[in-house]
Design a protein around this motif. Structure first.
Motif, short mmCIF file in Angstrom:
data_model
loop_
_atom_site.label_atom_id
_atom_site.label_comp_id
_atom_site.label_asym_id
_atom_site.label_seq_id
_atom_site.Cartn_x
_atom_site.Cartn_y
_atom_site.Cartn_z
N LEU A 63 -14.60 -2.05 -8.13
CA LEU A 63 -15.31 -0.84 -7.38
C LEU A 63 -14.26 0.29 -8.04
O LEU A 63 -13.09 0.17 -7.82
CB LEU A 63 -15.21 -1.12 -5.91
CG LEU A 63 -15.94 -2.10 -5.29
CD1 LEU A 63 -16.11 -2.18 -3.74
CD2 LEU A 63 -17.60 -2.14 -5.81
N PHE A 64 -15.18 1.48 -8.16
CA PHE A 64 -14.30 2.62 -8.42
C PHE A 64 -14.41 3.60 -7.18
O PHE A 64 -15.51 3.82 -6.63
CB PHE A 64 -15.15 3.57 -9.66
CG PHE A 64 -14.54 4.67 -9.98
CD1 PHE A 64 -13.27 4.86 -10.04
CD2 PHE A 64 -15.28 5.83 -10.36
CE1 PHE A 64 -12.55 6.20 -10.45
CE2 PHE A 64 -14.72 6.89 -10.84
CZ PHE A 64 -13.34 6.86 -11.15
N LEU A 65 -13.08 3.95 -6.62
CA LEU A 65 -13.48 4.66 -5.42
C LEU A 65 -12.82 6.04 -5.77
O LEU A 65 -11.72 6.38 -6.40
CB LEU A 65 -12.11 4.02 -4.43
CG LEU A 65 -11.94 2.49 -4.47
CD1 LEU A 65 -11.09 2.02 -3.45
CD2 LEU A 65 -13.41 2.05 -3.93
N ASP A 119 -3.31 11.80 1.84
CA ASP A 119 -2.52 11.11 2.80
C ASP A 119 -2.95 9.63 3.05
O ASP A 119 -2.36 8.90 3.89
CB ASP A 119 -3.06 11.83 4.09
CG ASP A 119 -4.33 11.52 4.60
OD1 ASP A 119 -5.10 12.14 3.97
OD2 ASP A 119 -4.66 11.37 5.79
N VAL A 120 -3.95 9.33 1.90
CA VAL A 120 -4.25 7.91 1.97
C VAL A 120 -3.36 7.03 0.86
O VAL A 120 -3.45 7.54 -0.47
CB VAL A 120 -5.87 7.72 1.77
CG1 VAL A 120 -6.10 6.07 1.58
CG2 VAL A 120 -6.48 8.08 2.98
N ASP A 121 -2.76 6.11 1.18
CA ASP A 121 -2.24 5.34 -0.10
C ASP A 121 -2.72 4.05 -0.08
O ASP A 121 -3.61 3.62 0.35
CB ASP A 121 -0.40 5.22 0.44
CG ASP A 121 -0.46 4.28 1.72
OD1 ASP A 121 -1.55 3.75 2.33
OD2 ASP A 121 0.65 4.46 2.58
N LEU A 177 -5.95 1.52 1.59
CA LEU A 177 -6.94 1.23 1.14
C LEU A 177 -7.13 -0.37 0.94
O LEU A 177 -8.16 -0.84 1.22
CB LEU A 177 -7.05 1.52 -0.56
CG LEU A 177 -7.22 3.04 -0.60
CD1 LEU A 177 -7.20 3.54 -1.93
CD2 LEU A 177 -8.50 3.47 -0.06
N THR A 178 -5.84 -1.06 0.69
CA THR A 178 -5.81 -2.47 0.84
C THR A 178 -6.45 -2.93 2.17
O THR A 178 -7.17 -4.22 2.30
CB THR A 178 -4.54 -2.93 0.61
OG1 THR A 178 -4.02 -2.48 -0.77
CG2 THR A 178 -4.36 -4.50 0.75
N PHE A 200 -11.57 -10.50 -2.23
CA PHE A 200 -10.58 -9.38 -2.53
C PHE A 200 -9.39 -9.63 -3.34
O PHE A 200 -8.95 -10.65 -2.85
CB PHE A 200 -10.21 -8.62 -1.21
CG PHE A 200 -9.20 -7.53 -1.38
CD1 PHE A 200 -9.58 -6.21 -2.21
CD2 PHE A 200 -7.85 -7.57 -1.38
CE1 PHE A 200 -8.46 -5.06 -2.20
CE2 PHE A 200 -6.86 -6.69 -1.60
CZ PHE A 200 -7.17 -5.61 -1.94
N LYS A 201 -8.92 -9.13 -4.32
CA LYS A 201 -7.91 -9.28 -5.08
C LYS A 201 -6.78 -8.12 -4.87
O LYS A 201 -5.58 -8.61 -4.58
CB LYS A 201 -8.39 -9.59 -6.59
CG LYS A 201 -9.07 -10.78 -6.76
CD LYS A 201 -9.35 -10.86 -8.49
CE LYS A 201 -8.00 -11.27 -8.93
NZ LYS A 201 -8.59 -11.63 -10.28
N GLU A 202 -7.03 -7.08 -5.29
CA GLU A 202 -6.05 -5.92 -5.25
C GLU A 202 -6.66 -4.47 -5.25
O GLU A 202 -7.91 -4.51 -5.59
CB GLU A 202 -5.14 -6.04 -6.45
CG GLU A 202 -5.82 -5.80 -7.76
CD GLU A 202 -4.65 -5.91 -8.98
OE1 GLU A 202 -3.56 -5.59 -8.48
OE2 GLU A 202 -5.04 -5.67 -10.18
N VAL A 203 -5.91 -3.62 -4.91
CA VAL A 203 -6.18 -2.10 -5.22
C VAL A 203 -5.20 -1.58 -6.01
O VAL A 203 -4.05 -1.72 -5.67
CB VAL A 203 -6.18 -1.47 -3.51
CG1 VAL A 203 -6.08 0.21 -3.78
CG2 VAL A 203 -7.38 -1.81 -2.87
N ARG A 204 -5.82 -0.68 -6.96
CA ARG A 204 -4.68 0.10 -7.65
C ARG A 204 -5.14 1.48 -7.38
O ARG A 204 -6.22 2.07 -7.76
CB ARG A 204 -5.12 -0.40 -9.16
CG ARG A 204 -5.04 -1.77 -9.49
CD ARG A 204 -5.15 -2.18 -11.02
NE ARG A 204 -6.34 -1.99 -11.58
CZ ARG A 204 -7.25 -2.81 -11.45
NH1 ARG A 204 -7.11 -4.11 -10.66
NH2 ARG A 204 -8.30 -2.42 -11.76
#
Length: 246
Positions: A174-176, A182-184, A188-189, A198-202
């Motif tokens: 997914l492209f966010l 202020d969101v890290d 998001l994870t 779910f695997k990971e957030v980059r």
């Protein structure tokens, strides 16, 4: 918000696919210039003869203009309406009246509430498959197929970049977009790890975008449908969630 029109398109019906009857008619070729509330009132007046109407669904968006869905409380009303009203003129245009392809939300909630979540899941998957097919068609036609009067004066994009975000083919990433400062990544994870696969957030902080990866596209589809437009950050900014371009 779930679009109640998705997955309820007129056509050939196989009632054996559902445990509840299809009690909705799909009406098309309606006059597009009539205001929605006036159109609903006119449809109610015409179709009320065939039974109790529970809901009339019509939209003002360009893609939904000229069509509506009428939900009755019994299948007999649908059969009678289709038989007698197909071709009936309203505002000078002959209506096309068909049995909807799938039961409406209202019917499933009334007659099989325990199956409602599965009903929504099937509709979500069907919607994604249609978007994927349209994206493939647009890619085959090239950039001119997505051009509009407003965009033709701009530099022409090629390849995948020419496809609008909403028509990018579903995949497992997914492209966010619109990620507030202020969101890290941890925030998001916490949002996306609630979803299966779910695997990971980059997070790409400098561009205010991120990528959420899942094990396969079906898991990603579910996550997208439940997070698109979610308010995040202190200011409650709406997060845009699409699929990563391939």
């Amino acid at each position: 918000m779930v679009d109640k029109m998705e997955g309820v398109i007129g056509g050939v019906v196989n009632s054996a696919d559902y445990s509840v009857p299809i009690e909705t008619v799909y009406v098309s070729n309606l006059e597009e210039r009539v205001k929605i509330e006036e159109l609903k009132a006119a449809l109610h007046a015409v179709f009320d003869h065939y039974g109790t109407i529970l809901d009339i669904i019509a939209k003002i968006s360009l893609k939904r203009k000229g069509q509506a869905f009428i939900v009755f409380d019994q299948q007999r009303s649908v059969l009678d309406a289709v038989e007698q009203m197909d071709g009936f003129e309203m505002y000078g245009k002959a209506m096309r009246v068909l049995i909807a392809k799938t039961p409406s939300d209202e019917t499933v909630k009334r007659k099989a509430p325990g199956e409602f979540d599965e009903h929504k899941k099937r509709r979500t998957i069907s919607k994604a498959q249609k978007e994927a097919a349209l994206a493939k068609e647009l890619q085959a036609k090239g950039p001119d197929s997505t051009a509009t009067t407003a965009t033709r004066a701009r530099p022409v994009k090629t390849g995948a970049a020419a496809i609008p975000d909403e028509y990018v083919r579903p995949n497992k990433v997914l492209f966010l977009q619109n990620i507030p400062a202020d969101v890290d990544a941890d925030t998001l994870t916490a949002i996306f790890e609630r979803f299966e696969g779910f695997k990971e957030v980059r997070l790409v902080k400098i561009r205010n975008v991120a990528f959420a990866e899942f094990e396969d596209e079906q898991f990603a589809i579910t996550a997208k449908e439940n997070t698109a437009g979610m308010a995040i950050g202190e200011e409650g900014k709406s997060m845009k969630v699409t699929y990563q371009r391939q």
